[in-house]
Design an enzyme around this catalytic site. Sequence first.
Site, PDB file in Angstrom:
ATOM      1  CD  GLU A  12      48.787  38.451  34.907  1.00 11.45           C
ATOM      2  OE1 GLU A  12      48.018  37.838  34.156  1.00 11.45           O
ATOM      3  OE2 GLU A  12      48.920  39.685  34.906  1.00 11.45           O
TER       4      GLU A  12
HETATM    5  N1  IFG Z   1      45.138  39.516  34.617  1.00 12.94           N
HETATM    6  C1  IFG Z   1      45.998  40.511  35.248  1.00 12.94           C
HETATM    7  C2  IFG Z   1      45.460  41.947  35.258  1.00 12.94           C
HETATM    8  C3  IFG Z   1      44.674  42.303  34.008  1.00 12.94           C
HETATM    9  C4  IFG Z   1      43.612  41.246  33.755  1.00 12.94           C
HETATM   10  C5  IFG Z   1      42.684  41.657  32.622  1.00 12.94           C
HETATM   11  C6  IFG Z   1      45.109  39.789  37.426  1.00 12.94           C
HETATM   12  C7  IFG Z   1      45.356  39.572  38.901  1.00 12.94           C
HETATM   13  C8  IFG Z   1      44.299  39.931  33.483  1.00 12.94           C
HETATM   14  N2  IFG Z   1      46.200  40.114  36.663  1.00 12.94           N
HETATM   15  O1  IFG Z   1      43.990  39.681  36.973  1.00 12.94           O
HETATM   16  O2  IFG Z   1      46.550  42.851  35.396  1.00 12.94           O
HETATM   17  O3  IFG Z   1      45.524  42.461  32.898  1.00 12.94           O
HETATM   18  O4  IFG Z   1      41.531  40.851  32.583  1.00 12.94           O
END
Ligand code: IFG
Length: 512
Positions: A327
């Site tokens: 992200e």
């Molecule tokens: N995606 C984000 C996490 C977390 C997650 C919550 C990943 C690799 C959503 N990154 O999962 O930091 O916020 O479900």
Amino acid sequence: MRLTRLSVAAVLALPLAVTPASAGPGPRPQPITVAGVLPAPARVSPSPERFILTPATTIAAEPAAVPMAEQLAAALRPATGFRLPVSEGGAISLRFDNAITGEGYRLTVHPDRVELRAGTPHGLFNGVQTLRQLLPTAIESDTVQQAEWTIPGGEIEDTPRFAYRSAMLDLARHFHTPDEVKRYIDQISRFKINYLHLHLTDDQGWRIQIDSWPRLTAVSGAPGTGVRGLGGGFLTKSDYRDLVAYAAERYVTIVPEVDMPGHVNAAQVAYPELTCDGVAPKPRIDIRVGYSSLCAGKEVTYRFAEDVIRELAVMTPGPYLHIGGDEAHSTPHADYLRFQERVLPLVQKYGKITIGWQEIAAANPGNAIIQYWNHEAEMPETAGKVIMSPANRAYLDMQYDLLTPGGLHWAGTTEVDDAYSWDPGDLLPAVPEGRVLGVEAPLWSETLRDLDDIEFLAFPRLVAIAEIGWSARSDWDSFRTRLGAHGPRWTRQKVRFYSSPQIPWLRESAAR
Ligand code: IFG
């Protein structure tokens, strides 16, 4: 009851599922047999005989097996009240057999003796977890119980399908204390999970002491950091080493994660020089993602990355270091590639194998292990091994349904059968089984506060992931029957599990 971010529309859209009376809890669980173990063993052959533990029972172990024999005795003494001395001779015997490899073991139960054989201490440990499940539920009590301590007869030959079977706990959004983490290690190791990935840094908090950058924890590990300002705290290096040792006794290897170049707001609050404009961002207590990025054009960024990786590698005996990579929506793609090109080699420089979220696959990661998570994004071609943790199957912070207190639902809601009914070996057409290192069940902590919240979201779905990672084949009806029969054990251990309506008798044992 903490309300989730539930929209009225979502509630109104709820299907009014009324369980028909006929779909009662199903047949009452029978006394466990060797076929009732979780995760399902590779090969079992039940026999009608059984072994009965008595005050006279002793445990025999060859010298290198004595520590595991002592672990077994320590697990059985409180509820039985028996001395269970470990000595030369004994009806229960733990020995090595070099025809058995890796984590495998063979457990044979006769009326007069119980034989546990393995090729390694880890294999013995796995056999001991199985043996504990074969004893009556009362064995889980920490005070002496009157029971007939039977062990069902037969033979189990067992070995795992995948080498890497992991749980992930996010300490960054909400800091969980070492004692809470140890309780989680106690529970996951009972199901032969052998890795614990600790997500130690993110936008809201920095949770691991780094001597060369002390403000990381002094500022961003302080009380009041974390989501809603409730998740403050951090692991000192001695806390971390203590957790590593505690986990190792239970054959769980710690995999630390420092997330870069995104998810770095907490580091930049502590050290504004880590931003491109040198201005400290505000501390964040919300749950948005993707707004922070290290500055790929500044040398200080790489000194920071190297110092952190070096200190983390020195305090981590395990083979893996996770450097995040997910992200990075505020990192221009060219900068992302430039960052990874300089940082990925640092992990190897300090003697570790890199794990990164699936986005690093686009950065020519070499032999880094890719952790697949985002079923909504493409998975760039790689040659390396892959850890499967698809968010719509394995993310334990997904709600069971829209009424679940806590948890999120951006990847959808996940009941036990969603967590169970998939195969890591054929999830991604481009990743054949031979390149699947294993599975992981991440538990992100945006909505967590304490151990109860961890246990409610983790159990029983973590057991589904443990079986997917360990057992050669999956059978939903068999799994949910075995899981239902396990409920009373969790009740005895005061584990606050979710009594899923999908699992017969799980609800009843919670009520008991
Ligand atoms: N995606 C984000 C996490 C977390 C997650 C919550 C990943 C690799 C959503 N990154 O999962 O930091 O916020 O479900």
